[in-house]
Structures are given as C-alpha cells and as structure tokens.
Design a protein around this motif. Structure first.
Motif, PDB file in Angstrom:
ATOM      1  N   ALA A 228       9.247   9.248  -3.757  1.00  4.99           N
ATOM      2  CA  ALA A 228      10.741   9.351  -3.149  1.00  4.99           C
ATOM      3  C   ALA A 228      11.882   9.156  -4.411  1.00  4.99           C
ATOM      4  CB  ALA A 228      11.017   8.473  -2.107  1.00  4.99           C
ATOM      5  N   ILE A 229      11.484   8.232  -5.091  1.00  8.36           N
ATOM      6  CA  ILE A 229      12.272   7.875  -6.043  1.00  8.36           C
ATOM      7  C   ILE A 229      12.471   8.860  -7.337  1.00  8.36           C
ATOM      8  CG2 ILE A 229      13.099   6.052  -7.737  1.00  8.36           C
ATOM      9  CD1 ILE A 229      12.199   4.031  -5.983  1.00  8.36           C
ATOM     10  N   VAL A 230      11.160   9.244  -7.760  1.00  5.20           N
ATOM     11  CA  VAL A 230      11.173  10.383  -8.945  1.00  5.20           C
ATOM     12  C   VAL A 230      11.287  11.729  -8.384  1.00  5.20           C
ATOM     13  CG1 VAL A 230       9.804   8.858 -10.028  1.00  5.20           C
ATOM     14  CG2 VAL A 230       8.853  10.515  -8.709  1.00  5.20           C
ATOM     15  N   GLY A 231      11.257  11.934  -7.064  1.00  7.52           N
ATOM     16  CA  GLY A 231      11.439  13.259  -6.572  1.00  7.52           C
ATOM     17  C   GLY A 231      12.979  13.855  -6.394  1.00  7.52           C
ATOM     18  N   SER A 232      13.315  14.829  -5.836  1.00  8.00           N
ATOM     19  CA  SER A 232      14.617  15.431  -5.931  1.00  8.00           C
ATOM     20  C   SER A 232      14.905  15.790  -4.419  1.00  8.00           C
ATOM     21  CB  SER A 232      14.682  16.564  -6.837  1.00  8.00           C
ATOM     22  OG  SER A 232      13.740  17.443  -6.348  1.00  8.00           O
TER      23      SER A 232
ATOM     24  N   GLY B 234       5.192   2.005 -13.128  1.00  8.55           N
ATOM     25  CA  GLY B 234       5.482   2.542 -14.437  1.00  8.55           C
ATOM     26  C   GLY B 234       6.116   4.006 -14.362  1.00  8.55           C
ATOM     27  N   LEU B 235       5.581   4.890 -13.436  1.00  4.72           N
ATOM     28  CA  LEU B 235       6.241   6.001 -13.420  1.00  4.72           C
ATOM     29  C   LEU B 235       7.724   6.194 -13.154  1.00  4.72           C
ATOM     30  CD1 LEU B 235       5.765   9.368 -13.097  1.00  4.72           C
ATOM     31  CD2 LEU B 235       5.165   9.063 -10.897  1.00  4.72           C
ATOM     32  N   VAL B 236       8.118   5.313 -11.883  1.00  5.28           N
ATOM     33  CA  VAL B 236       9.478   5.054 -11.549  1.00  5.28           C
ATOM     34  C   VAL B 236      10.304   4.491 -12.856  1.00  5.28           C
ATOM     35  CG1 VAL B 236      11.114   3.645 -10.121  1.00  5.28           C
ATOM     36  CG2 VAL B 236       9.024   4.683  -9.207  1.00  5.28           C
ATOM     37  N   LYS B 237       9.557   3.523 -13.468  1.00  2.00           N
ATOM     38  CA  LYS B 237      10.451   3.033 -14.729  1.00  2.00           C
ATOM     39  C   LYS B 237      10.732   3.979 -15.844  1.00  2.00           C
ATOM     40  CE  LYS B 237      10.718  -1.066 -17.986  1.00  2.00           C
ATOM     41  NZ  LYS B 237      12.065  -1.208 -17.502  1.00  2.00           N
ATOM     42  N   TYR B 238       9.626   4.986 -16.110  1.00  2.00           N
ATOM     43  CA  TYR B 238       9.873   5.991 -17.171  1.00  2.00           C
ATOM     44  C   TYR B 238      10.950   6.937 -16.530  1.00  2.00           C
ATOM     45  CZ  TYR B 238       8.504   9.780 -19.807  1.00  2.00           C
ATOM     46  OH  TYR B 238       8.415  11.072 -20.632  1.00  2.00           O
TER      47      TYR B 238
ATOM     48  N   ALA C 116       0.861  -1.186  -0.076  1.00  2.00           N
ATOM     49  CA  ALA C 116      -0.004   0.227  -0.151  1.00  2.00           C
ATOM     50  C   ALA C 116       0.949   1.417   0.096  1.00  2.00           C
ATOM     51  CB  ALA C 116      -1.189   0.094   1.413  1.00  2.00           C
ATOM     52  N   MET C 117       2.083   1.144   0.671  1.00  4.91           N
ATOM     53  CA  MET C 117       3.000   2.412   0.500  1.00  4.91           C
ATOM     54  C   MET C 117       3.956   2.494  -0.672  1.00  4.91           C
ATOM     55  SD  MET C 117       1.984   3.784   3.334  1.00  4.91           S
ATOM     56  CE  MET C 117       3.415   5.157   3.349  1.00  4.91           C
ATOM     57  N   LEU C 118       3.675   1.652  -1.725  1.00  6.61           N
ATOM     58  CA  LEU C 118       4.683   1.951  -2.953  1.00  6.61           C
ATOM     59  C   LEU C 118       4.351   3.197  -3.457  1.00  6.61           C
ATOM     60  CD1 LEU C 118       4.386  -1.470  -4.810  1.00  6.61           C
ATOM     61  CD2 LEU C 118       6.301  -0.374  -3.859  1.00  6.61           C
ATOM     62  N   PRO C 119       3.304   3.710  -3.675  1.00  8.54           N
ATOM     63  CA  PRO C 119       3.261   5.238  -4.217  1.00  8.54           C
ATOM     64  C   PRO C 119       4.211   6.035  -3.610  1.00  8.54           C
ATOM     65  CG  PRO C 119       0.993   4.099  -4.030  1.00  8.54           C
ATOM     66  CD  PRO C 119       1.982   3.279  -3.466  1.00  8.54           C
TER      67      PRO C 119
ATOM     68  N   TRP D  94      -2.791   0.883  -8.277  1.00  7.99           N
ATOM     69  CA  TRP D  94      -1.872   2.114  -7.570  1.00  7.99           C
ATOM     70  C   TRP D  94      -0.577   1.651  -7.739  1.00  7.99           C
ATOM     71  CZ3 TRP D  94      -2.417   6.884  -4.855  1.00  7.99           C
ATOM     72  CH2 TRP D  94      -3.806   7.259  -4.711  1.00  7.99           C
ATOM     73  N   ASP D  95      -0.292   0.528  -7.538  1.00 12.71           N
ATOM     74  CA  ASP D  95       1.160  -0.165  -7.497  1.00 12.71           C
ATOM     75  C   ASP D  95       1.819  -0.069  -8.859  1.00 12.71           C
ATOM     76  OD1 ASP D  95       0.923  -0.221  -4.782  1.00 12.71           O
ATOM     77  OD2 ASP D  95       1.048  -2.573  -4.719  1.00 12.71           O
ATOM     78  N   ILE D  96       0.740  -0.567  -9.889  1.00 11.44           N
ATOM     79  CA  ILE D  96       1.391  -0.579 -11.374  1.00 11.44           C
ATOM     80  C   ILE D  96       1.706   0.571 -11.867  1.00 11.44           C
ATOM     81  CG2 ILE D  96       0.658  -0.990 -13.700  1.00 11.44           C
ATOM     82  CD1 ILE D  96       1.567  -3.517 -12.158  1.00 11.44           C
ATOM     83  N   ILE D  97       0.839   1.851 -11.444  1.00 13.44           N
ATOM     84  CA  ILE D  97       1.056   3.026 -11.770  1.00 13.44           C
ATOM     85  C   ILE D  97       2.310   3.782 -11.368  1.00 13.44           C
ATOM     86  CG2 ILE D  97       0.193   5.475 -11.761  1.00 13.44           C
ATOM     87  CD1 ILE D  97      -2.686   4.365 -12.063  1.00 13.44           C
ATOM     88  N   SER D  98       2.479   3.197 -10.220  1.00  9.80           N
ATOM     89  CA  SER D  98       3.619   3.870  -9.177  1.00  9.80           C
ATOM     90  C   SER D  98       4.859   3.098 -10.053  1.00  9.80           C
ATOM     91  CB  SER D  98       3.528   3.331  -7.844  1.00  9.80           C
ATOM     92  OG  SER D  98       2.495   3.927  -7.129  1.00  9.80           O
TER      93      SER D  98
END
Length: 248
Positions: free
Chosen positions: A165-169, A238-242, A157-160, A232-236
């Motif tokens: 955190a990964i895509v932020g700065s 996908g965003l990280v991978k992109y 549930a906390m994957l988003p 929610w996890d798949i979207i998260s």
C-alpha cells in the motif's frame, strides 16, 4: 523517536474519526453470532469450549475476516494520506522512512489486537449466556491468550500488504492483493506452513495442539515459522525504505 511518537499520536487521532474503521470493528460480532446459530441448529446443549471458540474466534475470523480487514485498513490509511497530499507535509517535518512505516504498523497492530479482544469478549458472551459453555476462568484465559497471540502475530503477518500500500499508487492493487494474500494463507495451511506469513502464524498458534480441527501435514516448528515471518517483514521494510528514499 520523537517524530515517531508524534506520528503515532496523529494516527490515533485520525483513527477515532474514521467511521469506516468502526464499521470494520463490527465484523468481530459476525462469527460468534453465527456460532450460536450453528450449535443451536445442531441442538447441542453442551459444547467443548475449544470447539466453540474455534468456530467463533480461531476459524474464519483468524484466516479470512481479520486479514482482509487489516489489509483494507492499511490501504485506506495510506492511500487517504496520498489523496489528501498529507504525505508531502510529513516529509517536510522531516520524518524518517522507518518512522513513517512503523507509525502505520502501530495502527494495524492496534486494530488487530483490539479486534481480537472484542472477538474474545463477544465469544464469551455468546457461549456462556445461551448455556453452550459453562463459565470457567481457565477457559476464558485460554481464549483471551490465543486471541492476543493472533492479534499480535497477524499484524506482523500483514506487513507485506502494508508495504504494498505504501509503495503503490492507488487502492485497487493493495485491496485485490489483500484478498489473494489471505486466501493463499488459508489454502496453504494444510500444504506447507513455512512459505507464507499467515500459515507460519498458524504454526505458532498450534504449537501446543490445543486448537481442534486445523488440518496440517507438518509438525509445528516455531523457529521456522518465526523465520518465515521475519524474512517477509524484512523484505517488506527494505522495499518501503528504498522506495520512500527515492521519492524524498
């Protein structure tokens, strides 16, 4: 796969050396201790096991304390690597984006399950030793089973927040969103259980209707809850991978 295993091993090594992580783990003692004070103040000699465990493990620990801890922990382990320029060394290996993401998730999962297992142990001690709850194996199995479920489900549930955190700065945005995210899950539980991963986790937990005191307005549907968390996890992911593929 080999790169993923090496990343996980490295993360475990770093995890052991972080004093801040051990300070977070100590929060597992908070609600069991407060539960002893609460039922002691009420003067109740005997308490239903599910009622005591609802206070010590299934209440604020599940909905507020642990989600905030996991979000801050995810922010720390990601942002610390960025600050120390370790991420650049990781991409030189090279490491796939999904391996990097899953290595961080494994750390969140370990902390989540470990925290809930410690909470279960402390809850047993705080309920049995003062005499609030009689020592029965079936009650302990119920507690540990639920805590294991919470630990695993809450990590997903906390994957988003991990993705943010990964895509932020920086630290500020993920840390602030962690609080908002946890509070949103807490307040949406009695409204709609299938729009937020934390509330969907709650729908899975109450499927047997064996946790007293949870206010819900809908029937529990495990399929809808799993679908909500999965989307929610798949979207998260996908965003990280992109974003990581662009940086590399």
């Amino acid at each position: 796969m080999l790169a993923l295993l090496r990343l996980i091993e490295t993360e475990f090594y770093k995890l052991r050396r972080k004093k801040s992580v051990w300070m977070m783990v100590l929060a597992a003692f908070l609600m069991p201790a407060l539960s002893v004070c609460y039922f002691g103040y009420l003067g109740q000699a005997e308490v239903e096991p599910a009622q005591f465990y609802k206070w010590s493990a299934f209440g604020y620990t599940t909905w507020i304390i642990l989600p905030v801890i996991l979000g801050i922990f995810a922010t720390i382990i990601v942002c610390e690597e960025k600050r120390l320029q370790i991420v650049r060394q990781i991409w030189l290996v090279p490491v796939k984006e999904e391996s990097y993401f899953f290595s961080k998730f494994c750390m969140v999962l370990v902390l989540s399950v470990g925290f809930m297992m410690l909470t279960a142990v402390v809850s047993v001690l705080c309920s049995v030793l003062p005499g609030f709850v009689p020592f029965r194996l079936e009650d302990m199995m119920y507690l540990f089973e639920k805590c294991m479920e919470i630990g695993i489900l809450l990590a997903f549930a906390m994957l988003p927040i991990l993705a943010l955190a990964i895509v932020g700065s920086g630290y500020v945005m993920p840390a602030c969103m962690t609080v908002v995210y946890a509070l949103a899950g807490f307040f949406l539980m009695p409204v709609n259980m299938y729009v937020h991963p934390i509330t969907s986790m709650g729908a899975i937990l109450i499927r047997k209707k064996d946790i007293p005191g949870l206010l819900v307005t809908q029937e529990s549907c495990v399929g809808k809850a799993v679908l909500c968390i999965f989307v929610w996890d798949i979207i998260s992911f996908g965003l990280v991978k992109y974003q990581l593929s662009k940086r590399k």
